[in-house]
Write a protein that holds these residues in place. Structure first.
Motif, PDB file in Angstrom:
ATOM      1  N   LEU A  17      67.747  60.262 -57.907  1.00  8.99           N
ATOM      2  CA  LEU A  17      66.812  59.970 -58.989  1.00  8.99           C
ATOM      3  C   LEU A  17      65.842  61.142 -59.127  1.00  8.99           C
ATOM      4  CD1 LEU A  17      66.149  56.268 -57.936  1.00  8.99           C
ATOM      5  CD2 LEU A  17      67.785  57.090 -59.643  1.00  8.99           C
ATOM      6  N   ASP A  18      64.843  61.014 -59.996  1.00  8.90           N
ATOM      7  CA  ASP A  18      63.885  62.111 -60.161  1.00  8.90           C
ATOM      8  C   ASP A  18      62.676  61.895 -59.256  1.00  8.90           C
ATOM      9  OD1 ASP A  18      62.470  60.118 -61.426  1.00  8.90           O
ATOM     10  OD2 ASP A  18      62.561  60.997 -63.423  1.00  8.90           O
ATOM     11  N   GLY A  19      61.620  62.670 -59.468  1.00  7.37           N
ATOM     12  CA  GLY A  19      60.410  62.572 -58.666  1.00  7.37           C
ATOM     13  C   GLY A  19      59.234  62.105 -59.511  1.00  7.37           C
ATOM     14  N   ALA A  20      58.025  62.453 -59.076  1.00  6.25           N
ATOM     15  CA  ALA A  20      56.812  62.034 -59.782  1.00  6.25           C
ATOM     16  C   ALA A  20      56.748  62.669 -61.167  1.00  6.25           C
ATOM     17  CB  ALA A  20      55.585  62.417 -58.966  1.00  6.25           C
ATOM     18  N   THR A  21      56.189  61.926 -62.111  1.00  5.51           N
ATOM     19  CA  THR A  21      56.042  62.436 -63.480  1.00  5.51           C
ATOM     20  C   THR A  21      54.592  62.759 -63.802  1.00  5.51           C
ATOM     21  OG1 THR A  21      57.988  61.224 -64.269  1.00  5.51           O
ATOM     22  CG2 THR A  21      56.383  61.901 -65.927  1.00  5.51           C
ATOM     23  N   GLY A  22      53.678  61.831 -63.485  1.00  4.55           N
ATOM     24  CA  GLY A  22      52.284  62.011 -63.870  1.00  4.55           C
ATOM     25  C   GLY A  22      51.660  63.276 -63.312  1.00  4.55           C
ATOM     26  N   THR A  23      51.860  63.527 -62.013  1.00  5.44           N
ATOM     27  CA  THR A  23      51.253  64.723 -61.419  1.00  5.44           C
ATOM     28  C   THR A  23      51.860  65.996 -61.985  1.00  5.44           C
ATOM     29  OG1 THR A  23      52.806  64.399 -59.579  1.00  5.44           O
ATOM     30  CG2 THR A  23      50.545  63.658 -59.249  1.00  5.44           C
ATOM     31  N   GLU A  24      53.143  65.947 -62.327  1.00  7.22           N
ATOM     32  CA  GLU A  24      53.773  67.125 -62.919  1.00  7.22           C
ATOM     33  C   GLU A  24      53.242  67.381 -64.329  1.00  7.22           C
ATOM     34  OE1 GLU A  24      55.978  69.343 -61.395  1.00  7.22           O
ATOM     35  OE2 GLU A  24      55.153  68.212 -59.704  1.00  7.22           O
ATOM     36  N   LEU A  25      52.939  66.332 -65.060  1.00  3.76           N
ATOM     37  CA  LEU A  25      52.359  66.505 -66.395  1.00  3.76           C
ATOM     38  C   LEU A  25      50.942  67.067 -66.295  1.00  3.76           C
ATOM     39  CD1 LEU A  25      53.592  63.243 -68.171  1.00  3.76           C
ATOM     40  CD2 LEU A  25      54.417  65.579 -68.556  1.00  3.76           C
ATOM     41  N   ILE A  26      50.208  66.640 -65.283  1.00  2.00           N
ATOM     42  CA  ILE A  26      48.850  67.166 -65.083  1.00  2.00           C
ATOM     43  C   ILE A  26      48.913  68.672 -64.814  1.00  2.00           C
ATOM     44  CG2 ILE A  26      46.882  67.135 -63.498  1.00  2.00           C
ATOM     45  CD1 ILE A  26      47.328  64.087 -63.299  1.00  2.00           C
ATOM     46  N   LYS A  27      49.891  69.086 -64.015  1.00  3.35           N
ATOM     47  CA  LYS A  27      50.072  70.520 -63.758  1.00  3.35           C
ATOM     48  C   LYS A  27      50.307  71.296 -65.052  1.00  3.35           C
ATOM     49  CE  LYS A  27      52.207  69.853 -59.199  1.00  3.35           C
ATOM     50  NZ  LYS A  27      53.483  69.961 -58.438  1.00  3.35           N
ATOM     51  N   ARG A  28      50.856  70.595 -66.048  1.00  2.00           N
ATOM     52  CA  ARG A  28      51.196  71.235 -67.317  1.00  2.00           C
ATOM     53  C   ARG A  28      50.151  70.977 -68.392  1.00  2.00           C
ATOM     54  NH1 ARG A  28      55.217  70.339 -64.130  1.00  2.00           N
ATOM     55  NH2 ARG A  28      57.122  71.610 -64.119  1.00  2.00           N
ATOM     56  N   GLY A  29      48.964  70.502 -67.942  1.00  2.00           N
ATOM     57  CA  GLY A  29      47.850  70.435 -68.875  1.00  2.00           C
ATOM     58  C   GLY A  29      47.390  69.068 -69.315  1.00  2.00           C
ATOM     59  N   MET A  30      48.008  67.987 -68.874  1.00  2.00           N
ATOM     60  CA  MET A  30      47.565  66.670 -69.320  1.00  2.00           C
ATOM     61  C   MET A  30      46.212  66.339 -68.692  1.00  2.00           C
ATOM     62  SD  MET A  30      49.485  62.940 -69.188  1.00  2.00           S
ATOM     63  CE  MET A  30      49.156  62.620 -67.440  1.00  2.00           C
ATOM     64  N   PRO A  31      45.188  66.069 -69.494  1.00  2.00           N
ATOM     65  CA  PRO A  31      43.855  65.772 -68.941  1.00  2.00           C
ATOM     66  C   PRO A  31      43.760  64.335 -68.447  1.00  2.00           C
ATOM     67  CG  PRO A  31      43.784  65.732 -71.331  1.00  2.00           C
ATOM     68  CD  PRO A  31      45.178  66.147 -70.968  1.00  2.00           C
ATOM     69  N   GLU A  37      51.615  58.493 -72.511  1.00  2.00           N
ATOM     70  CA  GLU A  37      52.726  58.401 -73.456  1.00  2.00           C
ATOM     71  C   GLU A  37      52.391  59.106 -74.764  1.00  2.00           C
ATOM     72  OE1 GLU A  37      53.251  55.805 -70.264  1.00  2.00           O
ATOM     73  OE2 GLU A  37      51.551  55.806 -71.634  1.00  2.00           O
ATOM     74  N   LEU A  38      51.163  58.922 -75.243  1.00  2.00           N
ATOM     75  CA  LEU A  38      50.769  59.584 -76.488  1.00  2.00           C
ATOM     76  C   LEU A  38      50.641  61.092 -76.280  1.00  2.00           C
ATOM     77  CD1 LEU A  38      49.922  59.281 -79.445  1.00  2.00           C
ATOM     78  CD2 LEU A  38      47.555  58.999 -78.665  1.00  2.00           C
ATOM     79  N   TRP A  39      50.089  61.492 -75.141  1.00  2.00           N
ATOM     80  CA  TRP A  39      49.930  62.928 -74.874  1.00  2.00           C
ATOM     81  C   TRP A  39      51.290  63.620 -74.838  1.00  2.00           C
ATOM     82  CZ3 TRP A  39      51.328  66.650 -71.316  1.00  2.00           C
ATOM     83  CH2 TRP A  39      50.609  67.864 -71.377  1.00  2.00           C
ATOM     84  N   VAL A  40      52.295  62.961 -74.232  1.00  2.00           N
ATOM     85  CA  VAL A  40      53.628  63.551 -74.167  1.00  2.00           C
ATOM     86  C   VAL A  40      54.223  63.674 -75.568  1.00  2.00           C
ATOM     87  CG1 VAL A  40      55.998  63.198 -73.353  1.00  2.00           C
ATOM     88  CG2 VAL A  40      54.078  62.833 -71.798  1.00  2.00           C
ATOM     89  N   LEU A  41      53.991  62.673 -76.405  1.00  2.00           N
ATOM     90  CA  LEU A  41      54.481  62.775 -77.793  1.00  2.00           C
ATOM     91  C   LEU A  41      53.891  64.003 -78.484  1.00  2.00           C
ATOM     92  CD1 LEU A  41      54.532  59.190 -79.372  1.00  2.00           C
ATOM     93  CD2 LEU A  41      56.454  60.599 -78.649  1.00  2.00           C
ATOM     94  N   GLU A  42      52.646  64.276 -78.171  1.00  2.00           N
ATOM     95  CA  GLU A  42      51.968  65.411 -78.811  1.00  2.00           C
ATOM     96  C   GLU A  42      52.292  66.739 -78.122  1.00  2.00           C
ATOM     97  OE1 GLU A  42      47.982  64.043 -78.420  1.00  2.00           O
ATOM     98  OE2 GLU A  42      48.086  62.701 -80.171  1.00  2.00           O
ATOM     99  N   HIS A  43      52.832  66.674 -76.897  1.00  3.59           N
ATOM    100  CA  HIS A  43      53.180  67.887 -76.135  1.00  3.59           C
ATOM    101  C   HIS A  43      54.582  67.708 -75.533  1.00  3.59           C
ATOM    102  CE1 HIS A  43      48.764  67.630 -76.190  1.00  3.59           C
ATOM    103  NE2 HIS A  43      48.778  68.962 -76.228  1.00  3.59           N
ATOM    104  N   PRO A  44      55.611  67.557 -76.349  1.00  4.11           N
ATOM    105  CA  PRO A  44      56.955  67.278 -75.840  1.00  4.11           C
ATOM    106  C   PRO A  44      57.503  68.365 -74.921  1.00  4.11           C
ATOM    107  CG  PRO A  44      57.019  67.886 -78.162  1.00  4.11           C
ATOM    108  CD  PRO A  44      55.586  67.676 -77.817  1.00  4.11           C
ATOM    109  N   ALA A  84      56.914  50.399 -80.567  1.00  4.96           N
ATOM    110  CA  ALA A  84      58.297  50.752 -80.908  1.00  4.96           C
ATOM    111  C   ALA A  84      58.432  52.257 -81.160  1.00  4.96           C
ATOM    112  CB  ALA A  84      58.754  49.959 -82.126  1.00  4.96           C
ATOM    113  N   GLU A  85      57.512  52.789 -81.931  1.00  7.58           N
ATOM    114  CA  GLU A  85      57.568  54.217 -82.266  1.00  7.58           C
ATOM    115  C   GLU A  85      57.462  55.090 -81.011  1.00  7.58           C
ATOM    116  OE1 GLU A  85      54.401  57.536 -83.873  1.00  7.58           O
ATOM    117  OE2 GLU A  85      54.054  55.416 -84.313  1.00  7.58           O
ATOM    118  N   ILE A  86      56.484  54.794 -80.158  1.00  5.31           N
ATOM    119  CA  ILE A  86      56.245  55.616 -78.972  1.00  5.31           C
ATOM    120  C   ILE A  86      57.441  55.598 -78.032  1.00  5.31           C
ATOM    121  CG2 ILE A  86      54.854  55.758 -76.853  1.00  5.31           C
ATOM    122  CD1 ILE A  86      52.429  54.947 -78.594  1.00  5.31           C
TER     123      ILE A  86
END
Length: 803
Positions: A17-31, A37-44, A84-86
């Motif tokens: 399987l994969d690993g952690a997602t949230g901490t990896e997104l923070i490394k890539r700029g998620m505040p 979920e909305l932040w990822v939509l805006e930063h795919p 549904a959209e998200i």
């Protein structure tokens, strides 16, 4: 992906399987504090980078970033209408990011406890998950990962939602506490038994612990696992270094420790909090060429309540199915049920459990009541009142479905016969929810008289059940004992039937023991004589009253003689408990329970979490002239303290804690006007300010803390969740708080606790700060100048010590 393809893949390799997602997104700029979920939509591009890194690291399955994508979680950001959209777009982004790799929709907790353990109605929870799942299907997922669940009922709701919308594979993982159970007291084997029967394609654990502790859980479950086991541990324990959260295990150490999971029998492995693509790459190297542990013979024939499980099989100890929750011939119970009360039902449940019943038969077939609604209520109340697995006993398809759908466990169903309605309507219902079956050799023409006819009917029922995936281990054949007063040969036919089932078909047998003696004098003797004969033929289960004279004595002795009692441990313990005291008095078990004093009765009501009964007993004390202050300090506070003690000893879990706290709270609300009248302008208790820190939107734990603090006379100011440090400190100054309580579930929000403490001290606030949460520990608390509380009751105790 077909479910059969998923099973085949898990049988020939360890799926990564994969690993952690949230901490990896923070490394890539998620505040902090945003909706992920909305932040990822805006930063795919961020999630694309994360998922591609995991695929490069060897992951066979990556999770779509929809952990908080259910309507209740999205509503916290005002995004419920975009569910549904998200979800659909996040699935589509993942599909484009890792084309050719399996993507599983991530389904996580709603943040609320589900009935019967909490306020969220079960069917509403199912429908909430269906909204998310339907959107993920539209986005093109290959399967689903239902993860980080602590409430078995919520996991069931999510799995049912998947099963009612599609036939894709579903992995279910719960998060277990250090003691080996979830926060709600769920046992891992009981959860496995329940969810694999309900249609999970893999089951296991994620989060909570590192690989070593998780390996022990996998080892415990493996003998009962008919499906692949999954493990997604953290990279050890988190610690705060400066403003960053770091974990104990670097990539090489994590991969090395994770090999214990493979050795324990995990078929799917990945990482949770603190793991990165580097951790997964190291794991991939360790797993290279490694085959899953060969499956050992599985222990089948298991039923479960969620907190307990019991195997019913020929090589297991005899199982008594308590018969008393049945209104037939019980005038007092009939009257209570018609009045809408279930108090006697719960009393019978507790008494039968204390007397050794392994299962409780539950029957509400009574004229003048809505049987289906009473069954729903009864199942809900019994789950909270008693841990013993249930046997659902009804002739109505609608009642059977209502009970099995709501029951948070794997039930025994009494019964399936060859009658047309039972085969065509009830058997599919039983299969849908995975119930174990009592098989009744009965047709629309009645009870077959001869052994040969009964065997023919039984084998016909088994053939029909096999079409739904049932195996011989899933059955207990009813010997259909008729009274010998009407048919002298009835006992012989039933005994021959028992022997044929046990010796030839190798399946369990059950009987309604008291039927054989109906209409005769000296019934207990006849019953015991028949039981002794049936035990010799292979009977291993009986529906009976465990308080019947001599019944348990004979069962315990029989197990000892048949080699079903390891080193005679149960036999010796049973007779030690029955032995008279040195003074020659009768054993406590044989004595009638003494009537409780009014004060003890109120204590018992709070301990049991009985809200209505608590208020009635409180009213009785007040009517008798009891002093309100003495009731609080002499009865209620000691009672809720004992609840806390039981919680800490792991005798109680979250549902019992919350029930007792709610009963206590109702009593306090009734007493508060009387206390104020007596004390005039006397000051209230200390002010305790609580909040979930900025960036964290989880508040179940905080809400439980709030309830318990109110029980102990604190004035609680609850600021809610995602609260900035400035707001917390301003409120502490405004309300002259004696204590500040901070909660953080996520490792990424732990640094906010330090921010609050430092800001409070810089502004002259000296109130002790008590911190808690899943990732928080004592070392972290000390490092920021705070007091650590492991759970809600520990928070209360810490505050009481500091007053």
């Amino acid at each position: 992906m077909k479910r059969s393809e998923f099973r085949e893949l898990a049988s020939r390799k360890i799926i990564q399987l994969d690993g952690a997602t949230g901490t990896e997104l923070i490394k890539r700029g998620m505040p902090a504090g945003v909706c992920p979920e909305l932040w990822v939509l805006e930063h795919p591009e961020a999630i694309t980078d994360v998922q591609q890194a995991y695929v490069k690291a060897g992951s066979d399955i990556v999770y779509v970033p929809t952990f908080g994508g259910n309507p209740l979680k999205l509503a916290e950001f005002g995004l419920e209408s975009r569910t549904a959209e998200i979800n659909a777009e996040l699935a589509a982004i993942s599909r484009r990011a890792v084309s050719g790799t399996l993507i599983f929709g991530d389904i996580a907790p709603t943040g609320q406890l589900v009935e019967p353990f909490g306020p969220l109605p079960f069917e509403e929870c199912v429908e909430l998950y269906k909204k998310q799942i339907a959107a993920l299907l539209e986005g093109g997922v290959d399967g689903f990962a239902i993860e980080t669940m602590m409430d078995l009922q919520e996991a069931r709701a999510a799995l049912l939602a998947v099963r009612e919308l599609c036939d894709l594979p579903a992995i279910v993982t719960l998060t277990f506490e250090p003691g080996g159970k979830t926060l709600t007291g769920i046992d891992p084997v009981a959860a496995l038994v329940t969810l694999q029967a309900l249609g999970a394609d893999a089951f296991g654990c994620n989060c909570s612990t590192g690989p070593e502790a998780m390996a022990e859980l996998i080892r415990r479950m493996k003998p009962y696992a008919e499906i692949p086991l999954a493990a997604k541990p953290n990279a050890g324990m988190p610690h705060l270094v400066g403003d960053k959260t770091v974990f104990d295990l670097a990539a090489p150490e994590f991969a090395e420790a994770a090999m214990q999971l493979a050795e324990a029998g995990a078929n799917l492995m990945g990482g949770c909090c603190g793991t990165s693509p580097a951790h997964l790459a190291a794991l991939h190297e360790k797993l290279r060429g490694r085959k899953p542990l060969p499956a050992a013979p599985v222990r089948r024939g298991v039923i479960a309540s969620g907190t307990q499980f019991r195997r019913i099989a020929l090589d297991e100890p005899f199982a008594i199915i308590g018969e008393r929750i049945n209104p037939t011939g019980k005038k007092a119970l009939q009257a209570e049920l018609r009045a809408g009360s279930l108090e006697l039902v719960k009393t019978f449940a507790r008494e039968q459990t204390e007397l050794g019943a392994a299962v409780l038969d539950v029957n509400f077939g009574l004229s003048g009541i809505d049987e289906t609604e009473m069954m729903r209520r009864g199942v809900s109340e019994l789950v909270l009142a008693c841990p013993t697995p249930l046997c659902i006993d009804s002739t109505r398809p609608a009642t059977v479905e209502a009970a099995l759908r709501l029951y948070p466990g794997r039930a025994l169903l009494n019964s399936i016969s060859l009658e047309e309605e039972r085969i065509k309507e009830v058997l599919p219902i039983a299969a849908r929810y995975g119930a174990m079956l009592v098989l009744l050799p009965l047709t629309d023409d009645g009870i077959p008289e001869t052994l040969g006819e009964r065997i023919r009917v039984l084998e016909a029922i088994m053939a029909e059940a096999a079409k739904y995936g049932y195996t011989p281990a899933d059955y207990a054949a009813d010997a259909l004992i008729m009274t010998i007063s009407a048919s002298p040969e009835a006992a012989a036919v039933s005994l021959d039937f028992i022997e044929y089932c046990a010796r030839k078909l190798k399946i369990s047998t059950v009987c309604g023991l008291s039927n054989v003696s109906f209409g005769l004098p000296g019934r207990p003797t006849v019953n015991l004589a028949f039981l002794g004969m049936a035990l010799g033929r292979g009977l291993n289960t009986a529906i009976s009253n465990p308080a019947a004279p001599g019944l348990t004595d004979m069962v315990v002795a029989s197990d000892a003689l048949n080699g079903k009692d390891n080193r005679l441990e149960r036999y010796l313990a049973y007779h030690a408990a029955k032995a008279p005291s040195p003074a020659g008095t009768a054993p406590a078990r044989a004595q009638a329970p003494a009537e409780l004093t009014p004060e003890a009765a109120l204590t018992e009501s709070v301990l049991r979490g009985k809200r209505e009964e608590t208020l009635k007993r409180l009213d009785a004390l007040l009517a008798a002239g009891a002093d309100p202050g003495k009731i609080v300090n002499g009865i209620l506070i000691p009672a809720i303290t004992e609840v806390g003690n039981r919680f800490e000893r792991k005798e109680y879990f979250l549902p019992q804690l919350m029930q007792s706290a709610a009963a206590m709270q109702q009593a306090m609300e009734k007493l508060e006007p009387l206390l104020q009248a007596d004390s005039g302008d006397a000051p209230a208790g200390p002010v305790f300010l609580v909040a979930t820190v900025k960036g964290d939107i989880h508040d179940i734990g905080k809400n439980i803390v709030t309830l318990l603090l109110k029980n102990h006379h604190f004035q609680v100011i609850d600021l809610g969740k995602d609260v900035p440090a400035e707001t917390i400190v301003d409120a502490a100054i405004e309300h002259k708080a004696a204590f500040i309580g901070l909660s953080a579930l996520m490792t990424t929000t732990m640094p906010q606790m330090r921010t609050v403490v430092e800001l409070a001290r810089s502004r002259g606030v000296t109130a002790p700060v008590i911190v808690g949460g899943a990732a928080v520990d004592e070392t972290f608390a000390e490092s920021i100048g705070a007091v650590y509380a492991a759970d809600a009751m520990a928070t209360v105790r810490a505050a009481l010590k500091l007053i």
